[in-house]
Structure formats: structure tokens, C-alpha cells
Design a protein around this motif. Structure first.
Motif, PDB file in Angstrom:
ATOM      1  N   PHE A   1     -42.669 -10.565 -14.550  1.00 35.17           N
ATOM      2  CA  PHE A   1     -42.257  -9.680 -15.639  1.00 35.17           C
ATOM      3  C   PHE A   1     -42.404  -8.219 -15.246  1.00 35.17           C
ATOM      4  N   ALA A   2     -43.445  -7.924 -14.465  1.00 39.62           N
ATOM      5  CA  ALA A   2     -43.603  -6.540 -14.008  1.00 39.62           C
ATOM      6  C   ALA A   2     -42.400  -6.131 -13.184  1.00 39.62           C
ATOM      7  N   PHE A   3     -41.931  -7.048 -12.348  1.00 38.72           N
ATOM      8  CA  PHE A   3     -40.754  -6.766 -11.527  1.00 38.72           C
ATOM      9  C   PHE A   3     -39.530  -6.519 -12.403  1.00 38.72           C
ATOM     10  N   ILE A   4     -39.358  -7.403 -13.404  1.00 40.40           N
ATOM     11  CA  ILE A   4     -38.186  -7.240 -14.283  1.00 40.40           C
ATOM     12  C   ILE A   4     -38.266  -5.910 -15.031  1.00 40.40           C
ATOM     13  N   MET A   5     -39.490  -5.581 -15.500  1.00 40.81           N
ATOM     14  CA  MET A   5     -39.655  -4.336 -16.246  1.00 40.81           C
ATOM     15  C   MET A   5     -39.317  -3.125 -15.403  1.00 40.81           C
ATOM     16  N   THR A   6     -39.848  -3.091 -14.185  1.00 40.00           N
ATOM     17  CA  THR A   6     -39.572  -1.940 -13.324  1.00 40.00           C
ATOM     18  C   THR A   6     -38.080  -1.840 -13.040  1.00 40.00           C
TER      19      THR A   6
ATOM     20  N   ILE B   1     -37.005  -5.251  -4.575  1.00 35.11           N
ATOM     21  CA  ILE B   1     -37.166  -6.666  -4.231  1.00 35.11           C
ATOM     22  C   ILE B   1     -38.228  -6.827  -3.151  1.00 35.11           C
ATOM     23  N   THR B   2     -38.227  -5.923  -2.169  1.00 35.48           N
ATOM     24  CA  THR B   2     -39.256  -5.979  -1.133  1.00 35.48           C
ATOM     25  C   THR B   2     -40.640  -5.836  -1.741  1.00 35.48           C
ATOM     26  N   ALA B   3     -40.753  -4.858  -2.652  1.00 38.37           N
ATOM     27  CA  ALA B   3     -42.053  -4.651  -3.286  1.00 38.37           C
ATOM     28  C   ALA B   3     -42.497  -5.912  -4.005  1.00 38.37           C
ATOM     29  N   PHE B   4     -41.535  -6.562  -4.675  1.00 40.48           N
ATOM     30  CA  PHE B   4     -41.853  -7.782  -5.401  1.00 40.48           C
ATOM     31  C   PHE B   4     -42.364  -8.852  -4.448  1.00 40.48           C
ATOM     32  N   LEU B   5     -41.662  -9.006  -3.306  1.00 39.32           N
ATOM     33  CA  LEU B   5     -42.057 -10.042  -2.356  1.00 39.32           C
ATOM     34  C   LEU B   5     -43.444  -9.758  -1.804  1.00 39.32           C
ATOM     35  N   ILE B   6     -43.710  -8.454  -1.500  1.00 40.16           N
ATOM     36  CA  ILE B   6     -45.032  -8.109  -0.975  1.00 40.16           C
ATOM     37  C   ILE B   6     -46.106  -8.444  -1.992  1.00 40.16           C
TER      38      ILE B   6
ATOM     39  N   MET C   1     -45.996 -10.707  -4.302  1.00 40.90           N
ATOM     40  CA  MET C   1     -46.205 -12.141  -4.425  1.00 40.90           C
ATOM     41  C   MET C   1     -47.024 -12.676  -3.267  1.00 40.90           C
ATOM     42  N   THR C   2     -46.713 -12.207  -2.057  1.00 41.23           N
ATOM     43  CA  THR C   2     -47.490 -12.694  -0.907  1.00 41.23           C
ATOM     44  C   THR C   2     -48.946 -12.286  -1.045  1.00 41.23           C
ATOM     45  N   ALA C   3     -49.157 -11.017  -1.467  1.00 43.73           N
ATOM     46  CA  ALA C   3     -50.531 -10.554  -1.646  1.00 43.73           C
ATOM     47  C   ALA C   3     -51.240 -11.420  -2.661  1.00 43.73           C
ATOM     48  N   LEU C   4     -50.516 -11.725  -3.725  1.00 38.57           N
ATOM     49  CA  LEU C   4     -51.105 -12.532  -4.791  1.00 38.57           C
ATOM     50  C   LEU C   4     -51.526 -13.893  -4.265  1.00 38.57           C
TER      51      LEU C   4
END
Lengths: 184, 529
Positions: free
Chosen positions: A12-17, A102-107, A109-112
Motif C-alpha cells: 500500500f505504501a508503494f501504491i500511495m507513493t 518500482i526499484t524502490a519497492f523491490l528493494i 521487499m527484499t529488505a523486508l
């Protein structure tokens, strides 16, 4: 369960941004407004994730239901067209923004996932605390609790805020009224 | 189940009178077929007079019982003249507002200024043909908001009170909407007001994060007791600084003064009197309260910051006022320098070597200075508003310059007398109230060994004398070629005469009773918590 919650949070954070970037970047005002709707819905889901369902429902009802419809009406009434606006940024720039997001999102998720695996091995105190906090919010987010807070502890600010709104309405009318000098 | 008690209502009694006055005007305006705007003025005068009388004389327990019934027995509502020394205190609405002598003192200050400004208003609005009853509602809401602001004991109430006070002022500033400068003033005041409130809100959020409470007394208890933990200290400092910046905008201290000149100049002059007199006295009181209750963990750095702000405000205000030709602009800049003088006293709560009594003395002289300043600016701006109406040409509002003042003592002797009395009081000439304000201020600074600040105040007062004396000089110098214009009276309405003359008398004689008033204010400040 907590695992899904965190993944949903980042989703949701990704969608919001993304949608808030869309609001300011898009050429067509109607589509900008629709991006804002998407933003509010995902914000409401955030509130739901935090355990305050009441606030989530209010968010959808008030912002999406009332305010955004008003926005769309105004846009329709003053008939703005996309050719009135300059196109902000080239196609390449837009692609860059989206791909960066999208890159930020992937990073994220991996961090998570990596943090989560670590936590599986040794449950640190910080991780426990987040669970506690969300449990607390679950109780106070209840509609009955909110209304008790509003009408008991925060009664005075609540009532004075209504005066502020009244002043806003009267002030707006009196400033915008036609032929004020004749009304005297 | 009841959500509030009688005590809660008693604690906000004057506020409620003002609000109900405004609501009565609204209802009558809608429902009466032959409604006239004069009745709005009469209702608002009645509401403000009643609450002013309450704030002066207080309400005894018998009176309270007869109004509120048996629930109020044993309580007294202390007024400025009666009951301050009893150290009474009513904490209401689960600690959101507090009625103690300190807030009562400023309630008295604000209401008396509100009454005197309100008396000036109707004729001025009539002359620009905009005497709508909404104006009186707005004025009453401003008053109520300021009262909520000064009696607040909670960061939320500080915010909401400030909003309720400033929202009507945005409207009033742009009241004459066809006028370009009024429009600009309203917009500027609105944007900067909203901007400053954002600082206040962020600061409140950070303070809440650092201390876990919105209640000022609770935060104060935390500081006095266990203290703020070291990892929260930075958050706390950032929060307090942001809150003080937010209120500093309303006080018009130096780096936050950007709006002052244009807004004071552009808006209707009588609205300027509201801004300069009422808003300043209220925000000064809240600034001081925050310094006393929350300032302690900040220690030296905040003291240094305030010294710098104060000195810069004095110099900036004075030097820019020196070169102005427009009188309203000159008084606007001089109000920045007066904010600087008052800010000199904000240092006192944080000096480590002081006892309890010096706080009270500083607070007492702060009240006296702020009140005297407010009375002076109401008089000056009120007179200027009427002069503008007289010199108005071609239906376009004329800004009064020093040129226009030439020969005023012949054309309009009473206006000339009152205007020069107001500016001499600002300058600090002995029999007038401004002198006593400066005297008490300097006495506290010297007692406290703040020699640097005292020196700065003295130097700046001397600079100020130049441009204040210029007003008097222009009014009274015998200019030969100024005989063409006919004589005119100062004010053309009874209420403005009442207000003008009582302001003149107050400014002249308050100095004699200054000892009594400062003593009252000191009593009030002993009753801080």
C-alpha cells in the motif's frame, strides 16, 4: 499473519507513493483526481491494517465519497481540458520515475524478507514492540471508544472546532457575496 | 451520565457570553423580518460589556449560585479587582482550559481592549458602506478565540483558540474586498497565518511525542519530577522551538515579521487595531506561559536565542520605522520593536539564578507593558481610521502620510491631541502609560542583571523617540500654507467619542495606578499553576 501485514503495508505504501506522484504529474485533471481517489483508498487500507476500522470506513466515506466527488464536479463545471496544461516531463522522465519507484519497492521487499528471516531466528525486542502497539490501537480504534474520547475528554476542542467551521462558512459567504453594499 | 459539570461552564463563562452574543446576532439576522444592523452592534456591545464587567469584578459565590444553581456553591470567579489574592483555580473540561489568576489577568486585558476597539467600529464600517452584522459576529468570535487561547492549558486548545481568533481576522482584513490593498492584506495574512499554525501543530506533535502528554501542566510536572529523558530531549527541544516559532509569528518577532507591514497597512485601519492590540497581548501571554511551564529543559540555548531575537526585533523595527513616510506603516514597524521589548522579558523564566518572586515581577511588568501597548495602539489606529475617512478623496482610501498631518492641530485639534498622546506614550514620555511600562520592564531587567538587554531597550527607546516625535511635530508645527481646509471634528459618532476619550484618560492616568496594577498582576502570576 504479521508477515502478510507487513507485506501489505509496503504494497500500500508503494501504491500511495505512486498515485500521489500521479496526482501531480498527470496532464489530465480528471485523471489526477482519480489518482487521488486511489491514494485515499490505499490510505484507508493502511488505517485498516493498523486496526482502526472505523477510521478506515470514515476515510473512504468522507474523502472518497464526498470530497472527491465534489472535486470532480468542480473540474467538470469549470471545464478544464488537458490542452490547457503543459505536459510536465518527457515520456522518458515519466518512465524514469515509474521505474525508480518500482526499484524502490523491490528493494523494500527484499529488505523486508531478509529482516524477517533474521527475526525468525532470534526474536528481537523491537519486533515484539510493533506487535504490542498494533494490539493497543485495535482497542482504541473502535467507534465507541472514539466517540467516548470525543465527547468526554476532548469535548471542549470538539465544540470549539465547530465554531471554527461556522466562522469559516460565514466568512466565506460574506466575502464572496454579490452586491454587499446594497444589503446594508 | 453528564459530560461536563457546572464548574466547567463557570471556567469559560466570559467566552460563552461572547459566543452566545455572536450566535444571537446570527439567529436574529435570519429570523427577524425588520432586522437592522444597529442591533448587531448593540448586542455585541452588551455581550462584551457583561464579560468585561465579570472579568473586572468577578462573580461571588452567591451570584454564581443564583445563575447556575446549587452545583456552583462554594466557587468564586475571581476578577481583576476582586479575588485574585485567594489563589482560586478552576481546571475545566478534563484539563483543557484552566481558570486561574494568570489567565484571568489576560482575559481582563483582552476584554477591555475588545470593548474599546468595538466602540470605534460601526462608524468606520458605515463610511465604507459595509456595515454588515457579520462584522460584529466576526469580532465576537475573535474575542472568544483569544480568550480560549489565553486560558488554554493544552496544546490542542492553544491551536484551536488561535484558529478561532485568526480565522475571523482573515475575513475582516479583506472586508473591503473591492480594495486591492485590503485584498492583498487578507491573502497575505491568511497564507502566513496558516503557515505559522503549521509550525505550531508540528511542534505540538513533537512535544506530545517527547513527553506523552498534551497537557501543559502534565508536561511541566514531568519536567519538574523525573525530567525529560536524554534521548527524548532533542525531540522535545525541536517541538518547543517550533511551537514558539508558531506563536512568534503572531507576536511579530523579528524573523517572523514579514507579514506585519503589508497587512497592517492594507487592511481596514480598525482591523489593524484588533491585530496590533488584541492579538499581540494574547500571544505574548501564551509565549510567556510556555516559557515558564515548558522552557526549563532548554536552558541556556533558548535564552540566547530569545536575547538575539529580541535585540534584532528592536533594531529592525526601529530602523525601518525611521524611514517610513506612511504613518500606518511606521506604527506597524514600531510594533515589531515593541514585540522586541516584550521579548526581553521572556528571558527571565529561564535564568537559573532567580527565585519565584522575580518570575511574578517579570510577568506583572509584561502584562502592564502589553496592556499599555495595546491601549496605545487602539487609540492610535482608531484615530488614524477616522482621519482616513476625513481625508478620503475620490472614493479611494488614502493612506495617511506625514504630509497629511501638517496643521492637524488647527483643523482637527482633538484628533491631533489624541494621536500625539498615543505616540508619546509609545515613545515612553513620563506621565503616560508607555513610560511606566518601560520603567517596570527595565527595573526587572536590572534586578535580574540582564544589563545587555536593558541597555538595548534603552538605546532603542531613544531611537524610537525620533519618529514618534515626528508625529507630534507634524501635528503641532505651525505651517503657514495650511489654511485652506475647514475645521472638522475628530469622531462623528457617539460610541467612538466614548472610546477615544476613555482611552485618552486611561493612557493619561493609568501610570498613577501602575503600582496597584503591577501588584495585581504579580499576585496573578504567583498563581501560575
Amino acid at each position: 499473519m504479521e508477515n502478510i501485514k507487513e507485506i501489505l503495508f509496503f504494497l500500500f505504501a508503494f501504491i500511495m507513493t505512486g498515485s500521489s506522484v500521479g496526482v501531480i504529474m498527470h496532464k489530465n485533471p480528471v485523471k489526477s483526481a482519480l489518482f487521488l481517489v486511489v491514494f485515499f483508498v490505499s490510505l484507508a487500507s493502511m488505517f485498516g491494517l493498523l486496526g482502526s476500522e472505523f477510521l478506515a470506513v470514515l476515510q473512504v466515506l468522507v474523502y472518497v465519497g464526498a470530497i472527491m466527488v465534489l472535486f470532480l464536479f468542480v473540474i467538470m463545471l469549470i471545464a478544464v481540458r488537458d490542452e490547457n496544461f503543459e505536459n510536465i516531463g518527457s515520456r522518458f522522465g515519466k518512465t524514469m520515475v515509474v521505474s525508480l519507484l518500482i526499484t524502490a519497492f523491490l528493494i523494500q521487499m527484499t529488505a523486508l524478507v531478509s529482516v524477517h528471516f533474521k527475526n525468525k531466528i532470534d526474536t528481537s525486542a523491537g519486533y515484539e514492540r510493533t506487535i504490542d502497539a498494533s494490539a493497543n490501537i485495535k482497542i482504541t480504534g473502535h467507534a465507541e471508544n472514539i466517540s467516548f474520547q470525543l465527547f468526554e475528554k476532548y469535548l471542549l476542542p470538539f465544540e470549539v472546532i465547530s465554531l471554527v467551521l461556522l466562522v469559516g462558512v460565514i466568512g466565506a459567504v460574506v466575502i464572496a457575496k454579490k452586491n454587499r453594499r446594497k444589503l446594508e | 451520565m453528564s459530560f461536563f459539570q457546572v464548574t466547567d461552564i463557570i471556567a469559560i463563562f466570559p467566552h460563552l457570553i461572547l459566543v452566545s452574543g455572536a450566535l444571537i446576532i446570527l439567529i436574529l439576522q435570519i429570523s427577524l423580518p425588520r432586522y437592522r444592523t444597529e442591533s448587531a452592534f448593540i448586542i455585541s456591545i452588551i455581550a462584551v460589556t457583561i464579560s468585561t464587567l465579570i472579568s473586572i469584578f468577578g462573580l461571588s459565590s452567591e451570584a454564581l449560585v443564583s445563575i447556575f444553581g446549587q452545583g456552583a456553591s462554594g466557587l468564586t470567579y475571581s476578577g481583576f479587582l476582586i479575588g485574585f489574592d485567594k489563589l482560586s483555580k478552576i481546571s475545566a473540561f478534563s484539563g483543557h482550559t484552566i481558570w486561574n489568576a494568570y489567565s484571568g489577568l489576560y482575559v481582563f486585558g483582552i476584554l477591555s481592549c475588545l470593548l474599546l476597539t468595538l466602540l470605534f467600529t460601526p462608524k468606520i464600517l458605515k463610511d465604507i458602506n459595509l456595515n454588515l452584522s457579520e462584522a460584529y459576529q466576526m469580532i465576537l468570535y475573535t474575542g472568544a478565540g483569544l480568550l480560549f487561547f489565553v486560558t488554554a492549558n493544552n496544546l490542542i486548545m492553544i491551536f484551536i483558540g488561535l484558529e478561532l481568533a485568526s480565522l475571523p481576522l482573515f475575513v475582516l482584513a479583506a472586508w473591503d474586498r473591492k480594495n486591492k490593498s485590503a485584498n492583498e492584506a487578507g491573502m497575505k495574512y491568511f497564507l502566513l497565518g496558516v503557515f505559522s499554525v503549521a509550525f505550531l501543530l508540528l511542534g505540538s506533535a513533537l512535544l506530545y511525542g517527547a513527553s506523552g502528554s498534551m497537557n501543559l501542566l502534565d508536561i511541566n510536572g514531568l519536567i519538574e519530577g523525573t525530567g525529560i529523558s536524554t534521548d527524548m530531549k532533542r525531540l522535545y527541544s525541536a517541538g518547543l522551538i517550533l511551537v514558539l516559532v508558531g506563536i512568534g509569528f503572531k507576536v511579530a518577532l523579528f524573523p517572523f515579521h514579514g507579514w506585519v507591514a503589508d497587512v497592517y497597512e492594507g487592511s481596514l485601519t480598525i482591523v489593524t487595531a484588533f491585530m496590533a492590540g488584541l492579538v499581540k497581548i494574547a500571544s505574548v501571554s501564551v509565549f510567556y506561559k510556555l516559557m515558564i511551564l515548558l522552557g526549563k529543559p532548554m536552558g541556556e540555548p533558548i535564552m540566547l536565542t530569545i536575547i538575539i531575537l529580541s535585540v534584532l526585533s528592536m533594531f529592525y523595527g526601529n530602523f525601518t520605522a525611521l524611514v517610513q513616510t506612511n504613518i500606518k506603516r511606521m506604527f506597524a514597524f514600531s510594533s515589531i520593536s515593541h514585540a522586541g521589548y516584550m521579548a526581553a522579558l521572556f528571558v527571565i523564566p529561564n535564568t537559573s539564578r532567580t527565585g519565584y518572586l522575580i518570575h511574578a515581577e517579570a510577568s506583572g511588568s509584561l502584562f502592564f507593558y502589553a496592556w499599555g501597548y495595546a491601549l496605545g495602539s487602539i487609540l492610535v489606529f482608531g484615530v488614524i481610521a477616522y482621519l482616513e475617512n476625513i481625508t478620503k478623496k475620490n472614493n479611494d482610501r488614502v493612506q495617511i502620510t506625514f504630509e497629511d498631518l501638517k496643521g492637524l492641530s488647527k483643523r482637527n485639534p482633538i484628533s491631533a491631541f489624541l494621536l500625539s498622546m498615543g505616540s508619546l506614550s509609545f515613545a515612553g514620555i513620563p506621565p503616560l502609560v508607555g513610560f511606566y511600562g518601560k520603567f517596570y520592564l527595565l527595573r526587572v531587567l536590572f534586578k535580574e542583571n540582564e544589563i545587555f538587554l536593558a541597555l538595548m531597550v534603552t538605546i532603542n527607546s531613544l531611537i524610537g523617540v525620533y519618529y514618534y516625535a515626528r508625529v507630534v511635530f507634524n501635528c503641532y508645527w505651525d505651517f503657514e500654507d495650511e489654511k485652506s481646509e475647514e475645521k472638522s471634528f475628530a469622531f462623528k459618532s457617539v460610541s467612538a467619542w466614548i472610546s477615544g476619550i476613555s482611552l485618552g484618560i486611561l493612557i493619561l492616568i493609568i501610570g498613577i495606578f501602575s503600582d496597584f496594577i503591577v501588584e495585581r498582576a504579580m499576585f496573578a502570576s504567583l498563581n501560575f499553576r
